[in-house]
Enzyme design. Sequence first.
Site, PDB file in Angstrom:
ATOM      1  N   GLU A   1      52.210  -5.424  58.459  1.00  0.00           N
ATOM      2  CA  GLU A   1      52.262  -3.958  58.534  1.00  0.00           C
ATOM      3  C   GLU A   1      51.930  -3.364  57.161  1.00  0.00           C
ATOM      4  O   GLU A   1      51.990  -4.073  56.143  1.00  0.00           O
ATOM      5  CB  GLU A   1      53.669  -3.518  58.954  1.00  0.00           C
TER       6      GLU A   1
ATOM      7  N   ALA B   1      47.980 -21.961  62.743  1.00  0.00           N
ATOM      8  CA  ALA B   1      46.803 -21.382  62.075  1.00  0.00           C
ATOM      9  C   ALA B   1      46.650 -21.922  60.648  1.00  0.00           C
ATOM     10  O   ALA B   1      45.544 -22.234  60.197  1.00  0.00           O
ATOM     11  CB  ALA B   1      46.912 -19.864  62.064  1.00  0.00           C
TER      12      ALA B   1
ATOM     13  N   GLU C   1      47.655 -15.507  55.943  1.00  0.00           N
ATOM     14  CA  GLU C   1      48.461 -16.643  56.439  1.00  0.00           C
ATOM     15  C   GLU C   1      49.461 -17.114  55.388  1.00  0.00           C
ATOM     16  O   GLU C   1      49.763 -18.307  55.300  1.00  0.00           O
ATOM     17  CB  GLU C   1      47.545 -17.812  56.834  1.00  0.00           C
TER      18      GLU C   1
ATOM     19  N   ASP D   1      51.093 -17.804  46.390  1.00  0.00           N
ATOM     20  CA  ASP D   1      52.421 -17.817  45.757  1.00  0.00           C
ATOM     21  C   ASP D   1      53.540 -17.956  46.792  1.00  0.00           C
ATOM     22  O   ASP D   1      54.550 -18.610  46.532  1.00  0.00           O
ATOM     23  CB  ASP D   1      52.631 -16.551  44.906  1.00  0.00           C
TER      24      ASP D   1
END
Length: 389
Positions: free
Chosen positions: A137, A247, A368, A372
């Site tokens: 978001e 993924a 994804e 970090d």
Amino acid sequence: MMHINTDYFQIDDLLTEEHKLVRQSVRDFVNQEIKPVIDQHAHEHTDIPGLMQKLGAIGALGPYIPEKYGGAGLDQISYGLIMQELEAGDSAVRSSASVQSSLVMFPIHQYASEEQKMKWLPKLASGELIGCFGLTEPNHGSNPAGMETKFVDKGDHVVLNGAKMWITNSPIADIAVVWAKDEAGDVRGMVVERGMEGFSAPETHNKWSLRASKTGELVFENVKVPKENIFPNIKGLKGPLSCLNSARYGISWGVIGAAIDCYETAVKYSLERTQFGKPIGAFQLQQKKLAEFLTEITKAQLLCWRLGTLKNEDKASPQQISMAKRNNVKMAIDIARESRQILGGMGIVGDYPMMRHAANLESVITYEGTHDVHLLITGMDITGINAFG
Ligand code: TGC
Ligand code: FAD
């Protein structure tokens, strides 16, 4: 044509005939359908026409989904090899296949009712339907637990409000798998369909990365979503995070393809280009680069092969997947940047793939889970201490 060995530790000996056949068919597809047109699409910021149907036709969408639902019923190594070959073409192509397979088909297969599976999976597998995945978001990227998108129960339907950002393929998607909070604050997953009143998916313009695929938002303004579109079998953040495991695993393989494309280009160029009376590949500094590229590619291949065997046995942990995603994407982006230097000035033109791969990989190292964030996941696994908050 010159053969460049990119299987330095004979990992092919660990593959089955089926794995090699799958890899070859996707490699042929990429050589015929993607490589000749990709530079133009990246320059013009346009999609490859009919890409999803083409990917569906070669079995690259939901390869590990059972055949009953239109998938190819392949194992996780085959899935990885497909991702590798697609990303040798372009990360945008692999991204489209990743999202459709791991972020749309995977949750439907895992968490939907039988009726929902039969409704959506076969059409997603063939590419007749294009899906996208809405987790991130505007105010919550690395920390999806803070999501503000929410829905309220209205009997036979729910009313959804909120917005998702940075959504791969949202402007061209027919359906979106959306994660939102219910009135109790629990994260639930649902399918929102194009055309539902109050639902829009505006494109994000001016990207310098993944230019051959569309990225956009998902905006929900009092969208009435029928209850039969909500996944019955999952509640909580582990729903979307489990999709990311699949993924991220695919990305770990995919980026090896981009790295190999850069490596092969650099080896060929270094043997053809002469300076100071010698091919530049005769200079130690250039050989150092090439030797390090092949070493890093080989390490990434071994990591992926082992991760794939663990995944086939359902034993791959999210933390192992994080380590592989982080390591392999950094490996690929470093090779893209360094190999460009071997081409000198020629490295900046679109006739060669390095600048395009490097620019694409700037997204891959961010989406994804950022580089970090994956490091912090490993750090927490080592110490038991959460350093996120
Ligand atoms: P935390 O409290 O650790 O966990 C909440 C619940 O989830 C479980 N869990 C997982 N389950 C499955 N797989 C995983 N990888 C999991 N990680 C955590 C956990 O056990 C817990 O379950 P339960 O039953 O106890 O409730 O969650 P947190 O809020 O502290 O967050 C942890 C953190 C920061 C690691 C996580 O939120 C994260 O990974 N952040 C990065 C966000 C991210 O990767 N977003 C990706 C969006 S999709 C995208 O980028 C698509 S690009 C596609 C393309 O084009 O290829
Ligand atoms: P932020 O979370 O704001 O992070 C900014 C920086 O702060 C990063 O360097 C990060 O590592 C660092 N940071 C954040 N938290 C910490 C911490 N605790 N400690 C140390 N450093 C920290 N999302 C979807 O849901 N679906 C999609 O299909 C999708 N596709 C995408 C396609 C593209 C091209 C891109 C660029 C993104 C896509 N994303 C998608 C979103 C992606 O997953 C997020 O961009 C990513 O998770 C990072 O979130 P953010 O951009 O809000 O960065």
